[in-house]
Enzyme design. Sequence first.
Site, mmCIF file in Angstrom:
data_model
loop_
_atom_site.group_PDB
_atom_site.id
_atom_site.type_symbol
_atom_site.label_atom_id
_atom_site.label_comp_id
_atom_site.label_asym_id
_atom_site.label_seq_id
_atom_site.Cartn_x
_atom_site.Cartn_y
_atom_site.Cartn_z
ATOM 1 C CD GLU A 38 8.130 3.195 27.271
ATOM 2 O OE1 GLU A 38 7.095 2.508 27.122
ATOM 3 O OE2 GLU A 38 8.560 3.935 26.382
ATOM 4 C CB CYS A 184 -1.050 0.637 11.112
ATOM 5 S SG CYS A 184 -1.176 -1.079 10.561
ATOM 6 C CB CYS A 191 -6.052 0.828 4.354
ATOM 7 S SG CYS A 191 -5.825 -0.444 5.624
ATOM 8 C CB CYS A 194 -1.856 3.789 4.961
ATOM 9 S SG CYS A 194 -0.343 3.010 5.571
ATOM 10 C CB CYS A 200 0.821 -2.454 3.144
ATOM 11 S SG CYS A 200 0.196 -3.279 4.623
#
Length: 276
Positions: A38, A184, A191, A194, A200
């Site tokens: 991270e 996304c 889209c 997707c 959505c």
Amino acid sequence: METKTKKFKRDILNWYNNNKRDYSWRETNDPWKILLLETISQQTQLDRADTYFKLFIEEFPSPATMASSSLKKVLILWSGLGYNNRARRLYESSKILSEKGFDELYPNFEVLPGVGPYTNNAILSFAYGEKVITRDVNVDRVFSRYFGLNNVENFVHNNKQPLLNRVSSRDLNQAIMDFGSMVCKSKNPLCSTCVLEKNCEKNIVKIKKSKETFSGSNRELRGALLKLLLNENIASLETIQKNLKTDKVKLLKAVSTLEKDGLITIKKNNLVEINS
């Protein structure tokens, strides 16, 4: 909202099962590996971060091995990632962890230098299996677009139970992060292909970001200065200015910020030394 949340979880987890990226740290519950990954992946593409992660975990398989090393060695391994104060904070965290350990700090890892709410929740989710949402820019973007939100923080706070009910927080968090990165996307989201498109809200908000040009910036000069000192260990301001071919005002600014970050020390006779 509860029905929409269920559909969201079902569809995104199905997508993840078929599309998740294969990394060596994906299934680990070792909090040290998670903290390493991270920290390295901040401001860094995940594939590139994975390359550095492998170098770091081989050299420093535990907090104790890093703590017994030196800041200079950590910085040498970090070279090329940029934002070098992250390396210093990681090194400082290793010293704390070599004495106290993750379990003793649990659940508040924000006492570690450089650890904020996101990394704290990442350790809680991926190492300890806690029911938390790891909110990064990808997660926030997916939630905002799909559910039509203006305030993702409030949404997550109010819907934590239905979001995490009967699912692994590790799987859900990694699924949303991957989906935000691969489908996304912030620019040119996919889209038309997707799996979430049908339900959505398509709350796509264009955000203009002012981005500093790297070439000729203080960041570039800081990196070059640090690289020089990693090789020379100590050098005069005059030598540094000559080698880096920069003017004195810019050099003094870079030196000042590096000293403030705890990466170098300005000694007598205008000598600059990298901290070890």
